[in-house]
Design a protein around this motif. Sequence first.
Motif, mmCIF file in Angstrom:
data_model
loop_
_atom_site.group_PDB
_atom_site.id
_atom_site.type_symbol
_atom_site.label_atom_id
_atom_site.label_comp_id
_atom_site.label_asym_id
_atom_site.label_seq_id
_atom_site.Cartn_x
_atom_site.Cartn_y
_atom_site.Cartn_z
ATOM 1 N N TYR A 108 0.833 -1.197 0.000
ATOM 2 C CA TYR A 108 0.000 0.000 0.000
ATOM 3 C C TYR A 108 0.875 1.257 0.000
ATOM 4 N N VAL A 109 0.218 2.396 -0.124
ATOM 5 C CA VAL A 109 0.864 3.677 0.075
ATOM 6 C C VAL A 109 -0.233 4.682 0.424
ATOM 7 N N ASP A 110 0.066 5.611 1.305
ATOM 8 C CA ASP A 110 -0.905 6.627 1.719
ATOM 9 C C ASP A 110 -0.899 7.745 0.679
ATOM 10 N N LEU A 111 -1.921 7.796 -0.158
ATOM 11 C CA LEU A 111 -1.957 8.760 -1.264
ATOM 12 C C LEU A 111 -2.086 10.200 -0.787
ATOM 13 N N ALA A 112 -2.549 10.411 0.443
ATOM 14 C CA ALA A 112 -2.641 11.774 0.966
ATOM 15 C C ALA A 112 -1.266 12.394 1.174
ATOM 16 N N ARG A 113 -0.238 11.579 1.248
ATOM 17 C CA ARG A 113 1.123 12.075 1.432
ATOM 18 C C ARG A 113 1.773 12.485 0.106
ATOM 19 N N PHE A 114 1.115 12.208 -1.026
ATOM 20 C CA PHE A 114 1.678 12.510 -2.338
ATOM 21 C C PHE A 114 0.953 13.715 -2.933
ATOM 22 N N SER A 115 1.622 14.846 -2.986
ATOM 23 C CA SER A 115 1.012 16.059 -3.524
ATOM 24 C C SER A 115 1.058 16.045 -5.049
ATOM 25 N N THR A 116 0.224 16.876 -5.663
ATOM 26 C CA THR A 116 0.166 16.974 -7.122
ATOM 27 C C THR A 116 0.860 18.220 -7.659
ATOM 28 N N PHE A 117 1.453 19.026 -6.813
ATOM 29 C CA PHE A 117 1.977 20.323 -7.233
ATOM 30 C C PHE A 117 3.089 20.212 -8.276
ATOM 31 N N ASP A 118 3.871 19.131 -8.239
ATOM 32 C CA ASP A 118 5.005 19.003 -9.142
ATOM 33 C C ASP A 118 4.731 18.043 -10.295
ATOM 34 N N LEU A 119 3.451 17.727 -10.542
ATOM 35 C CA LEU A 119 3.107 16.778 -11.589
ATOM 36 C C LEU A 119 2.713 17.472 -12.886
ATOM 37 N N ALA A 120 2.913 16.756 -14.001
ATOM 38 C CA ALA A 120 2.380 17.186 -15.288
ATOM 39 C C ALA A 120 1.034 16.536 -15.558
ATOM 40 N N ARG A 121 0.885 15.272 -15.141
ATOM 41 C CA ARG A 121 -0.367 14.547 -15.314
ATOM 42 C C ARG A 121 -0.267 13.224 -14.562
ATOM 43 N N ILE A 122 -1.388 12.500 -14.515
ATOM 44 C CA ILE A 122 -1.455 11.164 -13.940
ATOM 45 C C ILE A 122 -1.990 10.225 -15.009
ATOM 46 N N ASP A 123 -1.228 9.192 -15.361
ATOM 47 C CA ASP A 123 -1.661 8.184 -16.319
ATOM 48 C C ASP A 123 -2.311 7.030 -15.580
ATOM 49 N N ILE A 124 -3.441 6.559 -16.088
ATOM 50 C CA ILE A 124 -4.189 5.470 -15.467
ATOM 51 C C ILE A 124 -4.425 4.379 -16.495
ATOM 52 N N ALA A 125 -4.018 3.162 -16.178
ATOM 53 C CA ALA A 125 -4.307 1.988 -17.004
ATOM 54 C C ALA A 125 -5.218 1.072 -16.209
ATOM 55 N N LYS A 126 -6.345 0.661 -16.794
ATOM 56 C CA LYS A 126 -7.342 -0.150 -16.107
ATOM 57 C C LYS A 126 -7.401 -1.526 -16.762
ATOM 58 N N GLY A 127 -7.064 -2.553 -15.991
ATOM 59 C CA GLY A 127 -7.116 -3.903 -16.535
ATOM 60 C C GLY A 127 -6.022 -4.138 -17.541
ATOM 61 N N PHE A 128 -6.223 -3.694 -18.770
ATOM 62 C CA PHE A 128 -5.236 -3.765 -19.836
ATOM 63 C C PHE A 128 -4.169 -2.703 -19.578
ATOM 64 N N SER A 129 -2.979 -3.151 -19.189
ATOM 65 C CA SER A 129 -1.877 -2.225 -18.911
ATOM 66 C C SER A 129 -0.606 -2.774 -19.525
ATOM 67 N N SER A 130 0.346 -1.907 -19.781
ATOM 68 C CA SER A 130 1.574 -2.316 -20.453
ATOM 69 C C SER A 130 2.291 -3.416 -19.675
#
Length: 653
Positions: A108-130
């Motif tokens: 696991y990881v606590d997602l509240a500890r990960f800020s979005t300020f330094d991101l360009a985007r978030i990629d999401i793969a559902k089921g079918f992923s590389s």
Amino acid sequence: MAVSLFSTVFMAGAALAAPDDGATLGEIQVTVVGKKGPSVIGGGSIGIDEIRQQDRANVGEALNLAAGVSLSKVGGRNEQMIYLRGFDLRQVPIYVDGIPVYVPYDGYVDLARFSTFDLARIDIAKGFSSSLYGANTLGGAINLISRRPAKALEGELGGALLFSNKGGILGQQIYANAGTNRGDWYLQAGASYSNQDNYPLPSSFVAGKAEDGGGRDNSTQHDHKINLKFGYTPNAGDEYVLNYINQHGVKDVPPYTGKIATARYWQWPYWDKESLYFLSKTRFGEHTLKLRAYYDTFKNSLSQYTDGSYSVLATGGSAPSYYDDFTTGLSIQDDIRLSADNQLQLAFNSKTDVHREHVLAQPVQTDRDRTQVLAIEDTHSFGERWSLATGLSYQRASVLAAQNYVAASRTMSDFPTDSTSAVNGQIGLNYALGDAGAVHASVARKSRFATIKDRYSFRMGTAIPNPGLRAEKANHVELGYSGRVLPQWTLGATLFHSEISNLIQSTAISSSVSQQQNVGKVVVDGLETELRGGAGKVELGANYTLMNRSNRSNANRLIDTPRHKLFGYVNWKAGDGWTLNGSVDANSQRYSSSNGLQVVSGFAVANAKAGYRFANGLQVEAGVRNLFDRLYAYSEGFPEAGRSCFVQFNRAL
């Protein structure tokens, strides 16, 4: 905290100096390059503009914008989680620029500890992923793509204040990003700090023995983060990047306020992650060699107290405990351009996780795992309309060491070790409907290996370890459409079906003891729809998820996922620099315990804000979260924040 209200409001409007959102070394997507350019099969993204517009300052709340994602909270640990089409974070790992960052012990990881300020985007793969991600992508993968500067000089500065209904300051936050791109090299730096003293409970909350209302007890949290990236680009085909990320967090755990479970009084004096990684690509003719090497650490401390005064520490097995984990990894990948329409990718991933823990005055016990993956992926375009992607991987997980502290003799013993393997495969097909849209279909076979906690944890004396756990398996089928339905409107719709076997579930051995076993069978069926568009100066968007999870192995309830989930927003550019924004998050009821005793009612929470952008680029916004002061929760007994107000700013440098 149960709801990170502080993090939801401390995002300014769209960045004036937007980062380069093109291809980066951190991407891992199934991409087909055809006559009309590249297209991604089986993936989606949330861009920084949308994250900023909806004030999502941490990764969990940003992911909640997407269809198929259910935000959840592990209230007893004050951890923010998500479920992706019913799969939890152990089964949908988190990556930063393709580097895995989940906690070695339990995945696991606590997602509240990960800020979005330094991101360009978030990629999401559902089921079918590389297949190139590596192991444990049973339900998909989430990749946080960091910024990459595009201009000779760019940057931003932002901050905010959060207020209660009575005007008292609840917290503050500041962040900054700066970058330079000099052609053959670039530099990106980011820093952020947030502080929350507490969060307000709704006025309709009824006080109990563990919570008297008003400001939520034991809900303080602090986070700061730095992100430094240096890139060398000697030519158009080669790139070499060194990235360093340091996160420090402090969080308290608000006590349980319900009538079914027992309140615990916990605090984490520190929750720290540190990552150093190197990414590169070098072109040799029709070959592009890519390397990923990383060293990631995770350290935390848990203090358990005897009561709500938080003055007397618990003793024995509940005395202060400490984690000191690290992960090393290497990925070697060769992208081979076989023709203008075909690309073959070969990869080898090796990852070693080391978990070290101890309770105060006890020796350190150590667990060590190694996961290795051989993967092949081929993408091909046929003409201007058809695209095909196939992938195959062989994965092996080996337990190198596993220790157990025997309290009676105050000695360390060794658990039996074991190895297990899995073969994954997938195929995806995409058909372009001219310039108006596309239809896609995919089939995937995925797996997840048991974590250290799954295999060896006694769970505070209530469980028997099971070192021989096998990999969980999942078969995914998906059919979808996305495209333009009117000149200014786009529509997406996806039907999905997943069958999970060998699911690791807790099985009763006696009335007081259980064991993790491969006994679970779960079927997930669902529909995701999304509509976006506008009329004049008004932009509208909404997505809806209908999902049914069926437990075929026993009568236990499947927890933390609502059957219905809706997110919608309206954004009005009112003119003369003014912007008005409103949004709503709605969920149907969900279960918090597998026995069905703990149930969370459905809810709808509305937010609103107004902003003004000055001629010099400064944007100032003010707004209200939980506009109608709704009493709601993601986990029974852990109420979320009530109404609060905020002001925030963002300025390009």
